[in-house]
Every structure is written in structure tokens, then in C-alpha cells.
Design a protein around this motif. Structure first.
Motif, PDB file in Angstrom:
ATOM      1  N   SER A 255      49.190  68.111  56.775  1.00  0.00           N
ATOM      2  CA  SER A 255      50.520  68.727  56.820  1.00  0.00           C
ATOM      3  C   SER A 255      51.226  68.185  55.526  1.00  0.00           C
ATOM      4  O   SER A 255      51.816  69.222  55.107  1.00  0.00           O
TER       5      SER A 255
ATOM      6  N   VAL B  32      52.465  72.132  53.904  1.00  0.00           N
ATOM      7  CA  VAL B  32      53.939  72.019  54.384  1.00  0.00           C
ATOM      8  C   VAL B  32      54.305  72.016  52.921  1.00  0.00           C
ATOM      9  O   VAL B  32      55.548  72.655  52.476  1.00  0.00           O
TER      10      VAL B  32
ATOM     11  N   TRP C 183      56.954  74.763  51.410  1.00  0.00           N
ATOM     12  CA  TRP C 183      58.384  74.532  51.190  1.00  0.00           C
ATOM     13  C   TRP C 183      58.863  74.804  49.922  1.00  0.00           C
ATOM     14  O   TRP C 183      59.859  75.354  49.553  1.00  0.00           O
TER      15      TRP C 183
ATOM     16  N   ALA D  30      60.164  68.330  57.203  1.00  0.00           N
ATOM     17  CA  ALA D  30      59.258  69.715  57.288  1.00  0.00           C
ATOM     18  C   ALA D  30      57.766  69.275  57.512  1.00  0.00           C
ATOM     19  O   ALA D  30      57.240  69.695  58.296  1.00  0.00           O
TER      20      ALA D  30
ATOM     21  N   PRO E  76      55.352  69.133  62.069  1.00  0.00           N
ATOM     22  CA  PRO E  76      54.105  69.937  62.870  1.00  0.00           C
ATOM     23  C   PRO E  76      53.290  68.585  62.958  1.00  0.00           C
ATOM     24  O   PRO E  76      52.557  68.760  63.916  1.00  0.00           O
TER      25      PRO E  76
ATOM     26  N   VAL F 127      55.333  76.438  60.806  1.00  0.00           N
ATOM     27  CA  VAL F 127      56.378  76.127  59.976  1.00  0.00           C
ATOM     28  C   VAL F 127      57.222  77.232  59.353  1.00  0.00           C
ATOM     29  O   VAL F 127      58.453  77.274  59.300  1.00  0.00           O
TER      30      VAL F 127
ATOM     31  N   TYR G 230      59.668  76.277  62.242  1.00  0.00           N
ATOM     32  CA  TYR G 230      60.514  75.257  61.552  1.00  0.00           C
ATOM     33  C   TYR G 230      61.540  75.528  60.709  1.00  0.00           C
ATOM     34  O   TYR G 230      62.825  75.148  60.886  1.00  0.00           O
TER      35      TYR G 230
END
Length: 446
Positions: A59, A63, A67, A120, A124, A148, A152
Motif C-alpha cells: 500500500s 497509494v 495520491w 490514505a 486499505p 482507493v 477512499y
């Protein structure tokens, strides 16, 4: 002219102290993901240890990139219909000045983006604990990517983004009771209802292989959670962050005691796993509430969460869903408890003047909390189940039965967590020139 001078004087300026504080808090929240990996990694059997560590660790990679590319813009950009945000200048985190401030705060926008990135990443990873032993690593990586993006980032906008429906409604969520814990817990339930139980669930012993590792992970989570919670006020100018820091410690300690007391009465022993799980349940429950309640309220929230989460972890055996490491029982239930109890314990003397039922405010805030809790829960549960079903029906979500029985670490990562082949001395050591018999390669009980 005098008015212009007053406005200029009132405009926030960059605070080196708050900026440094928030960078430290961001690093603390980042540490929570490896801490979670240890916490979960110790709770599984030997043959699944590395996979559990990797499900959290990956992750950090996936992520982070999403992001930067678009996640921050979707979560915190200009509101679009109270459901998502968007700001094209933030795509790729471009067109952001080094000293450009976030909103009305005294910290740079880059610092706020980095802090929220760590949330973030963690969310997950929390889901992974429900899926131990049985999910393809490639499918998990794809699930994180989709989840996500679809769940998310929009939910973060609902709760924390200006214009989000929960934000505008007045739902209080200081640091993630809805956006992080209910979101992850509901997602975990949605996925496990799709992929089914582990082989041997309720039949074979599936005890934690390393309780010291669990306690290490819980300690790292507890430590990192001070950044997670106190940092969410984005500064130190008015004491609210300090209140949240104190309440984080108080509620967590109370939850440990509540869980252990229930465990002793119900099962006759105080377990280390119970202490670690109790700590996490308290951390989860105080996350949304800690800026709105007093330390006495934090004690009540912690004890209630510790007892009710300890009770909730047994529901999987009653209802037959295989929540491997109690993500539903701790994060979903704990998040609901902490979010709803704001409606009773909010003092009106913390982050806002909102008062709960016990402080003369009636049930108005409680109903707002219900809307936020069950809105996020329903969306995350349904959307996560749909995403899991799509993956399950295309590339397949689960490893084969043989791979699950033999051990997912070897099947998915070609490694094992512990190699004892070179341990000891004398006759117990296998000569490098001698072939290892198949039976010898399986000395460790998986």
C-alpha cells in the motif's frame, strides 16, 4: 485603508513550528503501516506471515503514486456535487508553491498533502487483516488501486473536504472514525462475503504464530497514533491537539482494561492478544471523538469500545463470515462506537461548541453522526463487494486450494518467514554438499 491593513494582519502566515510538528506527525502516521504489518503478521500462521506483511507494505507504493497523480485532488479539491473534489492544478501535485498554505492554516499545502497521504496508505492496509491466507497478491494490488480510487478518495472528500455532504451536515470526525475505520471495516466485510472462508475455518486451529510480534505491532500503532490523532488539528495554537493527545492515551488505556476484564470474565484469562486488540479498539474509538470529549468521556468511550469490540470479534463464528484478524470486530465496530458516542459525550469545549446529550445538547448531533456512520458504511460495503466480485470473476481473487493449504508465502512470494535450516550445530546442521530430503524442508509446522 485601515480595513485592508487589518485584513493583511489577520491573514495566516507560515509557521515553522506547526510545519515541523506536522512533518513529524506525518512520519508517525507512516510508521503505523509497518506497525500494522507486524500486528497482523504475528496474528497469522507461519505460512502466511510474509504475505500479511506484504499486503500492508504494498500500500505504501501503490497509494503514494495514486495520491500524487489524482487522489489528493479528488479528496480535497474543489467540491463537485458534494461527492468528489477536483483541482487540475493539483494533478501530479503540480502548480503548488513551496510556501502556499493549506486553507486557513499556517502549514504548507505540501505538508497537508503528505499528512493526508499517510491516512490514505493506512486505510486499505487495514482491510488486509480480514483476508489472511487466501488472496492472490496481484489481485490484492489491483483491489487497492480500484478501492482507493472509487471508495477512499471520495469518502475522504465527504468527511473532510469543504463541500462534502458529511462535512456540510456537521458530522464530527476528528481523525478518521468514518473515513478510515468504518470505511475499512465495512470494505473488509464486503470482500469476505464475496471470497468466502479460509479452508478449515472453525475446524482447524488458526492461532497467532508470534504474539511478541503482535505486541510490537500494537506498540508501534499506539505510538504512531499520537501523530494520527493529535496531528489532525494541523497545529498547536489553541490546545485542541493537546486535548486529543491526552484523550488518545486515556481511551486506549481504558480500552485495554475493558477488553481484559471482559476476557477474564468470559474466558478466564488475561491474554496478550486481548491486550493488543483492546489497545487498538480504544485507538479506533477515540479517533473520531477525541477532540470533542473530555478525558472522563475518553475513559467511558475506551471502556465501552474495549468491552463491545471484545464481544464483537466472536460474531464471525456465530454468523459464519471469516474475518481472519477481526477487522470487522475492531475497526468497524470500534469506529461506529466512537463516532456515535460523540452525540452523547461532546462537551462543547473542545474542537467546537457542539454539545452532546449528556451536556445538554439533545440528540441533534447524534442523528448527524448516524447519517455519517451509516452513509459511509453502506457505500463502502456495497462498492467494495462489487469491486471484489469483478476481480474474483475476472483474474480471480483467491489462490488455489493447494496453495492455500501449502502456504501462501511460498506460493505468492517464493519465500518463508523463518529459515531454520542453518540453526544449531553439529549433526543438526545440514552439510551444504548434501541434498536436503523433502521431509527435512518442512520441519516448521505451518
Amino acid at each position: 485603508m485601515a480595513q485592508a491593513i487589518t485584513l493583511a494582519a489577520d491573514a495566516p502566515t507560515l509557521s515553522a513550528a506547526n510545519t515541523g510538528f506536522m512533518l513529524i506527525c506525518s512520519a508517525l502516521v507512516m510508521l503505523m503501516t509497518p506497525g500494522l504489518a507486524f500486528f497482523y503478521g504475528g496474528m497469522v500462521r507461519v505460512k502466511s506471515t510474509l504475505n500479511m506483511l506484504m499486503m500492508s507494505f504494498i500500500s505504501l507504493g501503490i497509494v503514494t503514486i495514486l495520491w500524487v497523480l489524482y487522489g489528493f485532488s479528488v479528496a480535497f479539491g474543489d467540491d463537485k456535487g458534494s461527492l468528489v473534489g477536483w483541482n487540475s492544478d493539483w494533478v501530479g501535485l503540480s502548480n503548488i508553491g513551496l510556501t502556499e498554505l493549506w486553507g486557513g492554516t499556517t502549514i504548507p499545502l505540501f505538508v497537508f498533502a503528505a499528512f493526508q497521504l499517510m491516512f490514505a496508505i493506512l486505510t486499505p492496509a487495514l482491510i488486509s487483516g480480514a483476508l489472511a491466507d487466501r488472496v492472490k497478491f496481484s489481485a490484492w494490488a489491483l483491489f487497492i488501486t480500484l478501492w482507493v480510487s472509487v471508495v477512499y478518495f471520495p469518502v475522504a472528500h465527504w468527511v473532510w473536504g469543504e463541500g462534502g455532504w458529511a462535512f456540510d451536515l456537521g458530522v464530527i470526525d476528528f481523525a478518521g472514525g468514518t473515513a478510515v475505520h468504518i470505511n475499512a471495516g465495512a470494505a473488509a466485510l464486503g470482500v469476505i462475503l464475496v471470497i468466502g472462508k479460509r479452508i478449515g475455518f472453525k475446524k482447524d486451529p488458526m492461532r497467532p504464530h508470534s504474539l511478541p510480534l503482535v505486541m510490537l505491532g500494537a506498540g508501534l500503532l499506539w505510538f504512531g497514533w499520537f501523530g494520527f490523532n493529535a496531528g489532525s488539528w494541523l497545529g498547536n495554537d489553541d490546545g485542541v491537539g493537546a486535548l486529543m493527545f491526552v484523550n488518545t492515551q486515556v481511551a486506549t488505556g481504558a480500552a485495554v482494561l475493558g477488553w481484559l476484564a471482559y476476557e477474564k470474565i468470559r474466558h478466564g484469562a488475561f491474554t496478550t492478544l486481548g491486550a493488543a486488540s483492546g489497545a487498538v479498539s480504544g485507538l479506533v474509538a477515540i479517533t473520531p471523538a477525541g477532540g470533542a470529549v473530555s478525558p472522563l468521556g475518553a475513559i467511558a468511550i475506551g471502556v465501552i469500545a474495549g468491552v463491545l469490540c471484545a464481544m464483537a470479534v466472536g460474531l464471525k463464528y456465530k454468523f459464519g463470515y471469516d474475518d481472519s484478524l477481526d477487522v470487522v470486530g475492531v475497526h468497524l465496530v470500534g469506529g461506529i462506537i466512537g463516532s456515535l458516542l460523540i452525540g452523547f459525550f461532546a462537551t462543547g469545549k473542545g474542537q467546537s461548541d457542539v454539545e452532546g446529550l449528556f451536556y445538554g445538547g439533545g440528540l441533534d448531533q447524534f442523528w448527524k453522526q448516524c447519517a455519517g456512520v451509516f452513509g459511509v458504511l453502506a457505500y463502502s460495503l456495497i462498492a467494495s463487494a462489487v469491486l471484489a466480485l469483478l476481480i474474483h470473476k475476472t483474474i480471480g481473487m483467491r489462490v488455489s486450494e493447494d496453495e492455500e493449504v501449502a502456504g501462501i508465502d511460498q506460493a505468492e512470494h517464493a519465500e518463508t518467514a523463518y529459515d531454520f535450516s542453518g540453526a544449531g550445530g553439529g549433526a543438526a546442521r545440514t552439510p551444504a554438499s548434501s541434498p536436503v530430503a523433502p521431509a527435512e524442508s518442512k520441519k516448521v509446522d505451518a
